[in-house]
Each structure stands twice: as C-alpha cells, then as structure tokens.
Write a protein that holds these residues in place. Structure first.
Motif, PDB file in Angstrom:
ATOM      1  N   LYS A  46      -6.858  -4.428   8.216  1.00 53.23           N
ATOM      2  CA  LYS A  46      -7.031  -3.942   6.847  1.00 53.23           C
ATOM      3  C   LYS A  46      -6.521  -4.959   5.830  1.00 53.23           C
ATOM      4  O   LYS A  46      -7.036  -5.051   4.714  1.00 53.23           O
ATOM      5  CB  LYS A  46      -6.326  -2.608   6.667  1.00 53.23           C
TER       6      LYS A  46
ATOM      7  N   ARG B   4      -8.669  -6.698   2.835  1.00 51.02           N
ATOM      8  CA  ARG B   4      -8.218  -6.781   1.439  1.00 51.02           C
ATOM      9  C   ARG B   4      -8.539  -8.150   0.852  1.00 51.02           C
ATOM     10  O   ARG B   4      -8.915  -8.263  -0.326  1.00 51.02           O
ATOM     11  CB  ARG B   4      -6.723  -6.490   1.381  1.00 51.02           C
TER      12      ARG B   4
ATOM     13  N   GLN C 104       0.842  -1.197   0.000  1.00 52.14           N
ATOM     14  CA  GLN C 104       0.000   0.000   0.000  1.00 52.14           C
ATOM     15  C   GLN C 104       0.871   1.238   0.000  1.00 52.14           C
ATOM     16  O   GLN C 104       1.885   1.293   0.693  1.00 52.14           O
ATOM     17  CB  GLN C 104      -0.904  -0.008   1.239  1.00 52.14           C
TER      18      GLN C 104
END
Length: 415
Positions: free
Chosen positions: A96, A100, A86
């Motif tokens: 997170k 994903r 990222q």
C-alpha cells in the motif's frame, strides 16, 4: 512484499513498560499517550513501543485505549520518532505504501497533466502525498530528490526504478542534510547514491520560459517550481510595466515578466552572487536583456529610496526567514519580513502592483498578512488586496498538516 533491510537496533525513545494486554496487539507497534491527528508525533507523546520496532520500520499505531489508530514510520532516536502516515484501522502495508507513490505520480501525470506546460514540477510532496520525508522534483531528464526520514531512506532503492520509469527520467541527484542524516541514522541504510558522475545542471522549460537549474549551487532541490503558476500570473498582470524583482534568486519572476509579459524595464536584485550569475545565464537562454544587481535588498533598496527611484510593479520573494518555534528566534524572522516589506513598498509607485511572498511554514497566512499590512500602514500606504495564492497543485496540503501550506503570496495594489 517484505520490508526493506533494517539498520542496527537502537535504544527506543519510549522507556515505559508495555501495558497489560499489549501482547495481543499487532506487531510491531507504538502507543500514543494523547490523541493527535497530526502526522508528527514527538517523544513526549509516545507511551510505549514494542521491543521489535526498529529504526525505519512501519509500525501499527495504537491509541491510549489500546485500539488501532493508524500506521507510520518509527525511528527511536529521531526528533520526531513517530510519523503517522495513515489514520484508521486499515493497516498500511509495504504494498500500500508503493501504491501511495503511484497515486502521487498519477495526480501529476494524469490529473494535473503538468507535462503540457512544463517539464519541471514536484512529483512527490512529502506529507502532502502521505509520504513523510520524501520530496521529488522532476527537472527534464533529472530527478532531484530530498530525503529527511529514515523510513523513506530505507525504501528509496525500491522506488527509484518506478520513479524513473513513470516520469521518463534517467538521472537523479539525492540531497540529504548532514544533520538530518546523523539524527535519522541514515548512514546504515543500503540505498543508492546519486549518479556518478552526478548531473551538475539541466535545462528546463516553464510556460515557454527557459531556465538552467544548477544542482551544485542551487537552493533546496535546485529550483522553486512551487512559484510556477504565480510567475505566469505575475507576467500577465505586470504586462508592459517596469518591474523590480527583489530576492530574485535565478530570475523566475523577472524573466517571466520580460519574456511573457513583454516588460522592457526589468531589474532583479539578489544577495547571492551565484544566483545572479545563474540569472544572467537564464536571460541569455531566452535571448533577453535585464538589469541584474548583486546587492543586499535592505542596503540597495534604501539607497534607491534616497535616489527617488520607483517602479510600476514590485515582487518580493525572500528565502525562508522563520526557522524556529522559539518565540525570540521566530520574532527575529518576523521583524525581517516587516523590514523587507517596508523597503519594497517604498520602491513602488502609488497604485502600483505589489506581490509579496513568504515560504516560512511556521508563519501562518493571517500573521503574514498582518505583518505586510502593518508595514504598509506605517509607511502611510493602503493595500487593495486582489488575490491570495500559494504553491501550485503539485504541492498538495493535507488537512491534518497545515504547515504544508508553507508558501503564501499576497497580490495587491498599494495606494
């Protein structure tokens, strides 16, 4: 969510002392020497790494000015020690990262709705889904999983239940190349192995064509679902014509032409004896007859040229031929593409449909097309290009990782 267990500490590939002011940076961190938006960061691009950055950890990626640049997996002894997942100041946490994975599954299940046409598709496509090192193919009730990074390997135990629950599968096989496992130090990771006993094969459905996928003898994850849309397109364009499928593997294009296109004269050629045996089984599954030839494409093709044999349509889908960025080694693969396309075109009638493919990620679209065109022109043939396609939408490509567009398919009439 706490990070997964860390393997034993290994010496970092970055030996520079931490720069002044780094004591205030969020830990663990890795600092880059140069600006690069590509996910792969090589050792000579890394300036320094915090002492607490361990193998397989999620780390904060700092730019050369000491500003937060992104987040990624760190592995000190790997050939690619830093994989940026990222970019930007939004820190990638374990929660997170889990989200994903959900996003990747949502794309296939809710947006593409792949279950309506097949039970074989790619559920996770590595960098294309922002999960570098993880490839998951769903084949009916079985997940075929390929892992190439320690960061993914450490989190696989956490993700397997989610994958099975959302995809409605109950079995899995896990493939790790031994050399990659050694380089990435995966032997230290506490992750589940494949089912015991592992599934040896599974039957799948693709656009009403049946296939048996072998996990023992198959290449890669067992089946090339990236050609699904191209097989359907080929069946439509080749309808009722004679078909030659070179490097046919387990018969994907040949069977689609026979079952969906109603082609009576279909020949499949492959050097892999086990692939031909599987192709015959696939033909039996669909209750159709085809001509299967276990032979080298060059030798057999040139013999057919001498015999004056030609077909209405020819599809050429060879295995990966360009493996290295080394100019000399890469040129050998490019020469093979040239020779194979020259042989294939010699077996095609004037005005016939020619479909030629490359799955070499290090060979870009323009260069591949140049090779094919040179092979045609050298043999006094002109190509009327109809279309250019690639892998299906379940194989997405990130703009900062163009190598993800590995599959290139050129559709043309050869005059």
């Amino acid at each position: 969510m706490p990070p997964p267990p860390r393997p034993p500490r290994r010496e970092s590939s970055a030996t520079a002392a931490p720069p002044p002011g780094s004591e205030h940076w969020p830990r663990p961190w890795a600092q880059m020497k140069y600006f690069s938006f590509h996910p792969a960061v090589y050792p000579n691009m890394i300036r320094a790494v915090s002492p607490d950055a361990g193998p397989g950890d999620l780390v904060h990626v700092m730019d050369k000015e000491g500003q937060l640049f992104g987040s990624g997996f760190f592995n000190p002894k790997a050939r690619v020690p830093l994989r940026v997942l990222q970019h930007g100041e939004d820190v990638l946490t374990e929660e997170k990262l889990d989200a994903r994975l959900d996003a990747a599954l949502d794309l296939r299940l809710n947006t593409l709705r792949l279950d309506s046409t097949t039970d074989a598709w790619r559920a996770v496509h590595s960098d294309g889904d922002g999960l570098s090192g993880l490839v998951v193919d769903r084949y009916a009730d079985v997940l075929s999983i390929e892992v190439t990074t320690l960061g993914i390997w450490r989190r696989l135990r956490r993700w397997l239940p989610k994958l099975h629950e959302r995809l409605g599968t109950t079995q899995h096989v896990i493939e790790v190349d031994p050399d990659i496992a050694r380089i990435e130090a995966m032997r230290w990771a506490n992750v589940p192995e494949a089912d015991d006993p592992a599934p040896r094969s599974v039957r799948i459905r693709e656009n009403n064509v049946r296939y048996q996928v072998s996990f023992e003898d198959g290449h890669k994850t067992g089946f090339f679902c990236d050609q699904r849309d191209n097989r359907l397109k080929f069946a439509h364009l080749a309808k009722g014509r004679s078909v030659l499928d070179l490097c046919s593997y387990t018969g994907g294009f040949a069977l689609s032409a026979r079952v969906l296109g109603g082609c009576e004269d279909v020949t499949g050629v492959d050097l892999d004896e086990k692939a031909i045996a599987q192709a015959k089984k696939n033909a039996d599954l669909n209750q159709v007859r085809l001509d299967w030839v276990h032979a080298d494409t060059f030798t057999w093709g040139r013999q057919m040229q001498q015999n004056g044999k030609q077909w209405d349509t020819v599809v050429l889908d060879p295995p990966k031929l360009v493996f290295s960025r080394d100019p000399e080694e890469g040129q050998l693969g490019r020469n093979k593409y040239y020779d194979m396309n020259a042989v294939a075109l010699g077996l095609l009638k004037r005005g016939g449909l020619f479909v030629t493919c490359s799955c070499s990620g290090l060979l870009d679209v323009a260069e591949f097309e140049d090779i094919v065109m040179r092979a045609a022109h050298r043999n006094k043939r002109r190509l009327q290009i109809l279309d250019r396609t690639g892998a299906g939408a379940d194989h997405p490509v990130m703009s900062n990782c163009p190598e993800g567009r590995y599959l290139k398919v050129l559709w043309c009439l050869a005059w």
